[in-house]
Design a protein around this motif. Structure first.
Motif, PDB file in Angstrom:
ATOM      1  N   GLN A 179       0.832  -1.212   0.000  1.00 49.12           N
ATOM      2  CA  GLN A 179       0.000   0.000   0.000  1.00 49.12           C
ATOM      3  C   GLN A 179       0.863   1.258   0.000  1.00 49.12           C
ATOM      4  N   ARG A 206       9.035   3.933  -2.988  1.00 49.43           N
ATOM      5  CA  ARG A 206       7.743   4.614  -3.029  1.00 49.43           C
ATOM      6  C   ARG A 206       7.830   5.866  -3.892  1.00 49.43           C
ATOM      7  N   THR A 207       8.909   6.638  -3.708  1.00 46.28           N
ATOM      8  CA  THR A 207       9.074   7.853  -4.512  1.00 46.28           C
ATOM      9  C   THR A 207       9.281   7.506  -5.984  1.00 46.28           C
ATOM     10  N   LEU A 264       1.879   1.735  -3.508  1.00 46.37           N
ATOM     11  CA  LEU A 264       0.764   2.196  -4.349  1.00 46.37           C
ATOM     12  C   LEU A 264       0.546   3.695  -4.195  1.00 46.37           C
ATOM     13  N   LEU A 265       0.736   4.187  -2.954  1.00 43.02           N
ATOM     14  CA  LEU A 265       0.516   5.623  -2.727  1.00 43.02           C
ATOM     15  C   LEU A 265       1.600   6.476  -3.370  1.00 43.02           C
ATOM     16  N   GLY A 266       2.705   5.846  -3.768  1.00 43.14           N
ATOM     17  CA  GLY A 266       3.732   6.603  -4.476  1.00 43.14           C
ATOM     18  C   GLY A 266       3.267   7.003  -5.861  1.00 43.14           C
ATOM     19  N   MET A 267       2.329   6.232  -6.419  1.00 44.02           N
ATOM     20  CA  MET A 267       1.825   6.552  -7.755  1.00 44.02           C
ATOM     21  C   MET A 267       0.950   7.787  -7.688  1.00 44.02           C
ATOM     22  N   LYS A 268       1.141   8.660  -8.673  1.00 45.90           N
ATOM     23  CA  LYS A 268       0.349   9.889  -8.655  1.00 45.90           C
ATOM     24  C   LYS A 268      -1.040   9.622  -9.214  1.00 45.90           C
TER      25      LYS A 268
END
Ligand SMILES: Nc1ncnc2c1ncn2[C@@H]1O[C@H](COP(=O)(O)OP(=O)(O)OP(=O)(O)O)[C@@H](O)[C@H]1O
Ligand SMILES: [Mg+2]
Lengths: 231, 315
Positions: free
Chosen positions: A94, A144-145, A97-101
């Motif tokens: 998760q 993530r980045t 996944l939050l790294g994706m814009k």
């Protein structure tokens, strides 16, 4: 790619950045060295908009000083902060996944590939980020980045407190990032890794850039190292 | 006895889940802002009044849909143009702002709808007993309330834990800076959460208005119980809010249903008092009369024995 000129910033009343000048070219690895408290982290925070910048910050030919962090990120600038900032309650997957814009197309990196590069993270895909070791959190934060497919990343002391084996993995990831055409501005404490992978280095002292040059010339500049780097 | 238990449990669930519709929004908004929104129950009241007025013209069902949307839009505007600006002045200013807003809304309600109770009715469609058990009826409207609040709970849970938006919200609550630096528009997310939270409060007002009566004091009465719930559950904990909502809903419902008086209890223990005893008032106190005080009693107990709340993490 990135060009700072006359960059000033304050923490409360203290004048931390006093006219920083530096630039990073496309696909270049550049390191920012200096003693504790020299203002390296604050430079990165001012670029990404976490600390209010005064002066000029041009990224991909756009003036970004004064823009909001999420807008700067969407222009293609990523920041891996010194304290890693892993979302503790969310799983490793998760977090990635939050790294994706929002609404972005597939980029240079995807989860499957990053998991293949770091079996350590793959094994813990469904584990909450908060229970990972410091080294694992560092890798997760960097990956993530990368999931946001940045054109350039600012990385703050990625090898701090890491076991030698992980330091090597982080070093290799940095080289891989640069190999894919992503520029890197690296803040490092360990001079050897910075010397090994960077094309150019800046040395900071008292909120300003005090020296600039290649790894070879820094190796020869004993006076600079003695005055601004060695403790 | 079994019929009392069944009905008390059902009614307790209805109340508990209704309370959760308010408590969930309040607790999530607290995690975001770090401040309790004293005007939260005022949005519940607005929901009931908006739905009442809409129902006069377009019927109950239109009100059910439109009133929460209006309340949510109003909530989002309050966050965007009010709270967000006041936020820079610090927590105390924010608290005072939400207090002021609660008074403002109550005055506005009195101004537009008057001080007396409004005759907001449940729809005729649901005006029949859903089932009859042991000769007692359970109204279809209560069943409807249960169904609505149950689906809201499931939807909320699913959105927060499974959807991408939910993950962004969780991340933004603990690490707003980092979340923004990954390219997420955190201020917009906060406005949306505030809007959805107030819309849920509005929806609770829409469905509770016909049962709990629609009058200008309804925000104050329910508001204090919702605060108690959020504190008992643990500030910022959604699971805690659910647990405390059900606990208080059921507790009150059982207390009312049991309705035993102190004399009955004493009689069970074999103690008899003559009717003219000086402590007569105390002896004739019934459990049903104590029911409204129970949440606050529980609050005191929790604060003494577990100050961070049942499932809370912070002190
Ligand atoms: N949040 C803050 N509030 C007040 N002062 C700060 C804050 N962050 C940093 N400073 C001060 O600003 C100066 C520069 O800090 P910065 O974090 O940029 O240093 P640095 O070069 O990254 O060194 P290191 O990370 O090794 O401490 C220091 O004097 C520090 O004490
Ligand atoms: Mg630093």
């Amino acid at each position: 790619m990135l060009e700072l000129s006359g960059l000033h910033a304050w923490h409360g009343k203290s004048h931390v950045l006093q006219g920083v000048e530096l630039e990073v070219g496309r696909g270049e690895i550049v390191s920012l060295l200096g003693r504790n408290g020299a203002g390296r982290s604050t430079t990165l925070k001012a670029i990404i908009g976490e600390v209010e910048p005064h002066g000029s910050i041009v990224f991909r030919n756009k003036q970004i000083a004064g823009r909001k962090s999420f807008e700067i990120a969407r222009l293609g600038l990523g920041h891996v902060p010194e304290n890693r900032q892993v979302f503790p309650g969310l799983t490793v997957r998760q977090n990635l996944l939050l790294g994706m814009k929002p609404g972005a197309a597939a980029g240079r990196w995807n989860i499957a590939e990053l998991f293949a590069m770091f079996p350590l993270l793959a094994a813990r895909a469904e584990t909450p980020g908060g229970v990972l070791s410091g080294g694992e959190q560092q890798l997760l934060s960097m990956c993530r980045t990368l999931m946001g497919d940045p054109e350039m990343i600012l990385i703050d002391e990625p090898t701090e407190g890491l076991a030698p084996k992980l330091v090597e993995q982080v070093g290799n990831l940095l080289l891989e990032i640069a190999a894919r055409g992503v520029a890197i501005l690296l803040v490092e404490q360990k001079r050897n890794i910075a010397m090994r992978i960077s094309q150019r280095l800046y040395v900071m002292g008292h909120g300003q850039v005090v020296w600039e040059g290649s790894p070879d010339s820094l190796a020869r500049a004993d006076a600079v190292r003695a005055e601004w780097l060695e403790v | 006895m079994p019929e009392i238990l069944v009905f008390a449990t059902l009614n307790g669930l209805v109340t508990g889940l209704l309370l959760f519709m308010l408590a969930s929004g309040l607790t999530v908004i607290f995690s975001m802002m770090g401040v309790l929104n004293f005007a939260h129950a005022s949005f519940y009241m607005l929901g009931a009044y908006f739905a009442y007025s809409i129902s006069l013209w377009f019927g109950y069902w239109t009100g059910l849909i439109v009133a929460p949307l209006l309340v949510g839009a109003l909530g989002a505007l309050v966050e965007r143009y009010g709270l967000r600006r006041v936020h820079q002045q610090g927590h105390v200013a924010e608290l005072v702002f939400t207090f002021g807003l609660a008074f403002l809304i109550e005055e506005a309600v009195q101004f537009f709808w008057g001080p007396e109770t409004r005759n907001y009715q449940a729809p005729e469609l649901l005006d029949f007993p859903l089932f009859t058990l042991f000769g007692q009826e359970f109204s279809a409207y209560r069943g409807f309330m249960l169904a609505i609040s149950m689906s809201i709970f499931l939807g909320l849970y699913h959105t927060l834990t499974r959807s991408r938006v939910g993950l962004v919200i969780q991340a933004a609550i603990t690490h707003p800076q980092m979340t923004a630096q990954l390219g997420h528009n955190v201020p917009l997310i906060f406005t949306m959460v505030f809007g959805v939270g107030t819309a849920l409060a509005g929806l609770a007002g829409v469905i509770a208005g016909p049962v709990l009566t629609t009058f200008p004091g309804m925000a104050l009465g329910l508001g204090s119980i919702v605060f108690v719930i959020v504190v008992i559950g643990g500030l910022g904990s959604l699971q805690g809010a659910l647990l405390a909502s059900l606990l208080i809903g059921l507790l009150q419902s059982y207390a009312i249903a049991a309705d035993v008086g102190v004399p009955d209890l004493l009689a069970m223990l074999g103690v008899e008092f003559p009717g003219d005893h000086p402590l007569d008032d105390l002896w004739t106190l019934h459990l049903a009369q104590v029911a409204p005080v129970l949440p606050f009693l529980l609050l005191v107990l929790v604060l003494v024995f577990r100050p961070k709340g049942l499932l809370g993490k912070r002190e």
